[in-house]
Design an enzyme around this catalytic site. Structure first.
Site, PDB file in Angstrom:
ATOM      1  N   THR A   1     -57.996  46.133  46.781  1.00 46.41           N
ATOM      2  CA  THR A   1     -59.307  46.319  46.173  1.00 46.41           C
ATOM      3  C   THR A   1     -59.423  45.490  44.906  1.00 46.41           C
ATOM      4  O   THR A   1     -60.430  44.822  44.650  1.00 46.41           O
ATOM      5  CB  THR A   1     -59.558  47.799  45.846  1.00 46.41           C
ATOM      6  OG1 THR A   1     -59.339  48.573  47.016  1.00 46.41           O
ATOM      7  CG2 THR A   1     -60.962  48.014  45.356  1.00 46.41           C
TER       8      THR A   1
ATOM      9  N   ASP B   1     -63.742  44.292  54.084  1.00 45.09           N
ATOM     10  CA  ASP B   1     -62.595  45.146  53.782  1.00 45.09           C
ATOM     11  C   ASP B   1     -62.290  46.019  55.004  1.00 45.09           C
ATOM     12  O   ASP B   1     -63.141  46.208  55.860  1.00 45.09           O
ATOM     13  CB  ASP B   1     -62.947  46.021  52.575  1.00 45.09           C
ATOM     14  CG  ASP B   1     -61.700  46.658  51.975  1.00 45.09           C
ATOM     15  OD1 ASP B   1     -60.588  46.287  52.392  1.00 45.09           O
ATOM     16  OD2 ASP B   1     -61.850  47.510  51.080  1.00 45.09           O
ATOM     17  N   GLU B   2     -61.084  46.561  55.051  1.00 48.30           N
ATOM     18  CA  GLU B   2     -60.678  47.428  56.161  1.00 48.30           C
ATOM     19  C   GLU B   2     -60.998  46.781  57.509  1.00 48.30           C
ATOM     20  O   GLU B   2     -61.543  47.416  58.410  1.00 48.30           O
ATOM     21  CB  GLU B   2     -61.372  48.793  56.067  1.00 48.30           C
ATOM     22  CG  GLU B   2     -61.188  49.517  54.753  1.00 48.30           C
ATOM     23  CD  GLU B   2     -59.831  50.179  54.605  1.00 48.30           C
ATOM     24  OE1 GLU B   2     -58.925  49.909  55.430  1.00 48.30           O
ATOM     25  OE2 GLU B   2     -59.656  50.942  53.640  1.00 48.30           O
TER      26      GLU B   2
ATOM     27  N   GLN C   1     -52.871  50.346  59.479  1.00 47.78           N
ATOM     28  CA  GLN C   1     -53.748  51.444  59.076  1.00 47.78           C
ATOM     29  C   GLN C   1     -54.998  51.529  59.947  1.00 47.78           C
ATOM     30  O   GLN C   1     -56.002  52.098  59.547  1.00 47.78           O
ATOM     31  CB  GLN C   1     -54.152  51.295  57.608  1.00 47.78           C
ATOM     32  CG  GLN C   1     -52.980  51.444  56.659  1.00 47.78           C
ATOM     33  CD  GLN C   1     -53.423  51.448  55.207  1.00 47.78           C
ATOM     34  OE1 GLN C   1     -54.182  52.307  54.784  1.00 47.78           O
ATOM     35  NE2 GLN C   1     -52.951  50.477  54.443  1.00 47.78           N
TER      36      GLN C   1
END
Length: 837
Positions: free
Chosen positions: A116, A303-304, A334
DNA sequence: AGCGTAACGATTTTT
DNA sequence: TCGTTACGCT
């Protein structure tokens, strides 16, 4: 709004790589010597030569987005940023990722590796160093919460105004709403479209099924909805050539899908998946829109990335200009949303999709202690099909990971809560997280926490916006915005009661279907139909809605909501019976008004439409936090969060991994990742626990320790049950032939073995245990045998049936007896609850 | 039409 | 065990 002095650091950021923090130091205190990022106060901003590109592409629709697209080139607050200070406290891979501003980039960022922070710096870099305009940057996050956090952090570096008004930063869904509001009319989506949540979609499916005369028994609305969702997640419309139509069921599904889409169109509504799929169609099928967007966005960050689904990936590609300036950040370890359509392949095959992509790995972990890292690392190493990376930390030491085997879920809860009590002084309560697989597991923890008077907050379960009374009010507001939406109309038509009953509704439905007009139109027609006995009532309703609708033009969202409540008498209706429940509901509605008021005060665009868009996308994680309380949440919701102390509970077969996944290798791997995510949330203390029996389907059943506990590195583990060895099974006769014996633990500990820091709740806990047993046995019948039990005796319990006594402690009425029941479960009971068989 | 009770069913994760 | 729904009663 010129700050005399901009904040000089990101408040809650990770510590500089060069100065790892001491394992137990409070992480609340950021290094006060953080490097200044912005070198000049904003007020002293010199006239920066505005790059030619800093004017948005001319666009007819640009003016239609109220504050979003109207940058103020001259005043744009873009303080000159010194590249070196932007990079100073980053490690090498982080720096590289920040500086890489041309061409596709994949950042494989392990848990807690400061992704982040790197993302925020990268945005600052693009704007401050590369001189891109904020509105040329699109940053996509996975949750609203993450978006808010990034917005906050970026705001500190770039100035709030830049971030609020220029930057496109939000979840895929939020971005999708924005694009649809701007350009949706190209696809026949009205500007006033409403967003259906999953519940609404299901209701919609039910309507369609009814209209098509399809039995809900053979096609449950729930599964049909999920079918439709699956199609949309891969951008497959009802007329897609590759829609499977081989079997009868498939053809039926396709038929329902088509009808559903038609209905949605007539309603002027879109569902969740539409928010991705339709923008994709806009960007790929409408050249005018697609070209403008591709020209506009010069850099896209996601992101992710491991949890993006196909539609999201396609949308991303459709928005990407020829320079392919994209930075995807993620961690294949993840990826936990496969069930929702996420395709890990997106990250695993990134370089195939984007040839020549640069790949950077973040492997230094700043979050967790060594034992936590090693234990979770050992777990995830068992997965195949991963990029593979090894996290390391510069810090040594740290507490071992604690392992606790409980007899029952209440004992597990007891352990967790006592550990919290023990560590309470060292960490704020909000730094404790109890993580579980399913929401239902929260209950035992809630009970214990209440007993210990420890404040807690459960995330999950019923969202505020899912409460019936809230949905009612929202339905009114939605209806005002878009009367064609039958879901909203149907919901509030007779609420409060207006004497418009099922018969009338059926008439209107029939009329609507016959004339192929919206439910609202049919209702209006019925209202003026002199042959209809319900006409006067309907007319009153129509007048009410029209009157309220008139307010939209000049009233704020709050004003409209107030008028709705006043004109409908909704609050009074809630409270009419004077029940506590009704009062609570009314209270919730008032809380909703408060939220609306807050929204109206804070947002530039405080229209009702803007508010409705926002609440359509909130999750329960987004709800107001604030209190210092222990956090209870599922492993899924824990993604992206971190805590000083973490309890990963219910580490049992059929729970973690969940029994729905047990036969599927890929699902097992996903479950393993889920546990990995849960474990890596911990900064200082990690606890793993399981129970040997657990209530499920309302019945207590035996449970085996999770396979995920096997093979964890022993040197980092602390067994919290160093008690008497487990009783060998041969020592006791099986109560019933053929039934499994679940190796019960014997004897209650004399001292509390997991009490090490503060061993003073020993007595209290014994009492608590007694109380618990009493509660469990609340229905126990009067007994014949008050005491005198001995090991090996057969006995009977009114609730649990026959069993064999395995241990006896104490004597007389207060004696505690462990009994192995015929179902294979050992239970500790008060002697007087037992009788002879 | 509305309320109460009884039976039934369904239980993973959520933008 | 709990929540929902359907049906029957008032």
């Amino acid at each position: 709004m010129a700050h005399p002095q901009l904040p000089l650091f990101e408040p809650s950021d990770d510590p500089p790589a060069a100065a790892p923090r001491a394992p137990l130091a409070s992480s609340r205190t950021p290094a006060s010597a953080a490097t200044p990022v912005v070198s000049t106060p904003a007020s002293a901003t010199p006239a920066v030569a505005t790059p030619a590109s800093a004017t948005p592409p001319v666009s007819a629709s640009a003016s239609a987005t109220p504050p979003a697209v109207a940058p103020k080139p001259a005043r744009t607050q873009r303080p000159p940023v010194d590249p070196e200070t932007l990079l100073a406290d980053l490690n090498e891979p982080q720096r590289e990722s920040v500086m890489h501003s041309e061409g596709p980039l994949l950042v494989l960022a392990g848990a807690g590796s400061g992704k982040t922070r790197a993302l925020v710096r990268k945005i600052a870099w693009l704007i401050g160093v590369e001189r891109m305009a904020p509105w040329q940057i699109l940053a996509v996050t996975f949750t609203n919460k993450a978006a808010a956090e990034m917005r906050e952090r970026a705001g500190h570096m770039l100035g709030q105004e830049t971030v609020e008004n220029g930057l496109w930063l939000g979840t895929f869904h939020a971005i999708g709403v924005r694009l649809l509001r701007m350009h949706g009319h190209h696809l026949g989506i009205p500007r006033s479209f409403v967003i259906h949540d999953a519940d609404d979609s299901e209701t919609m499916v039910k309507r369609v099924l009814k209209r098509l005369n399809i039995d809900e028994k053979s096609f449950p609305a729930r599964s049909v909805r999920s079918y439709i969702d699956k199609q949309k997640q891969v951008c497959r419309g009802p007329d897609a050539p590759d829609l499977p139509t081989g079997t009868l069921v498939e053809r039926r599904h396709a038929q329902i899908y088509a009808a559903y889409e038609a209905e949605m169109k007539q309603a002027g509504a879109v569902d969740f998946s539409d928010l991705i799929w339709l923008p994709y169609r806009l960007a790929s099928e409408v050249p005018q829109v697609g070209d403008e967007l591709r020209l506009r966005f010069r850099y896209i960050l996601v992101d992710e990335f491991q949890d993006t689904n196909r539609a999201q990936f396609l949308l991303l590609k459709a928005l990407l200009g020829p320079e392919r300036n994209v930075c995807a950040v993620g961690d294949d370890d993840q990826s936990i949303y496969r069930w929702r359509g996420a395709e890990v392949e997106n990250i695993l095959e990134f370089d195939r999709e984007f040839p020549g992509a640069t790949v950077i790995r973040f492997e230094q972990n700043y979050r967790s202690t060594r034992p936590i890292l090693d234990v979770s690392g050992a777990l995830i190493a068992k997965n195949r099909g991963r990029h593979g990376k090894t996290l390391f930390t510069a810090r040594d030491g740290g507490e071992k990971v604690r392992l606790f085997a409980a007899e029952s879920e209440s004992e597990e809860a007891d352990y967790v809560v006592r550990r919290i009590a023990a560590l309470r002084g060292k960490h704020p309560l909000r730094e404790f997280a109890i993580i579980y697989r399913t929401n239902a597991q929260s209950r035992s923890f809630e009970d214990r926490l209440r007993a210990y008077a420890i404040p807690y907050k459960v995330f999950g379960g019923l969202r505020f916006y899912d409460r019936a009374e809230i949905k009612d009010v929202l339905a009114y507001l939605r209806l005002l915005q878009s009367p064609s939406d039958p879901i909203a109309l149907d919901r509030i038509l007779n609420r409060p009661n207006r004497g418009i009953g099922a018969t009338t509704v059926a008439r209107i439905e029939a009329r609507s279907q016959a004339s192929n007009e919206t439910l609202w139109a049919a209702l209006c027609a019925e209202a003026v139909d002199t042959t209809s006995s319900a006409a006067p009532k309907l007319r009153a309703f129509v007048d009410l809605i029209i009157e309220l609708q008139a307010l939209l033009a000049h009233e704020t969202a709050l004003g409209v909501a107030r008028a709705v409540l006043a004109k409908t008498g909704y609050l009074a209706w809630l409270q009419k019976d004077g029940s506590v429940e009704g009062e609570t509901r009314a209270e919730n509605v008032r809380e909703l008004l408060a939220a609306l008021g807050e929204f109206s005060d804070q947002r530039a665009d405080n229209s009702l439409a803007a508010w409705l868009d926002e609440v359509a996308l909130v999750s329960n994680l987004d709800e107001k936090q604030g209190d210092d309380a222990v956090v209870l949440l599922t492993a899924h919701m824990a993604k992206g969060l971190e805590f000083d102390v973490v309890f990963v509970t219910g580490m049992e077969e059929d729970l973690m991994p969940h029994f729905n996944s047990r036969d599927d290798h890929a699902s097992i791997e996903e479950e393993r990742r889920l546990v990995y995510v849960a474990m890596t949330r911990a900064r200082h203390h990690l606890h793993l626990s399981h129970a040997s029996s657990r209530r499920r389907f309302g019945q207590t059943r035996p449970a085996l320790p999770s396979r995920f506990l096997d093979g964890l590195p022993g040197e980092h583990l602390l067994d919290e049950n160093p008690r008497p060895a487990r009783r060998p099974r041969t020592e006791l006769p099986a109560a019933r032939p053929g039934l499994a014996w679940s190796s019960p633990r014997t004897a209650t500990p004399k001292a509390d073995p997991y009490a090490d820091p503060v061993p003073d709740w020993e007595n209290e806990s014994q009492d608590a245990a007694d109380k618990r047993n009493h509660r469990v046995l609340g229905t126990a019948s009067p007994t014949t045998a008050a005491s005198g039990w001995a090991r090996g005796m057969r006995c009977f319990h009114p609730q649990f049936g026959e069993g064999i006594v395995t241990t006896v402690e104490g004597a007389g009425e207060r004696a505690k007896v462990t009994v192995s029941f015929w179902d294979g479960i050992a239970r500790k009971l008060i002697a007087k609850a037992l009788s002879e068989p």
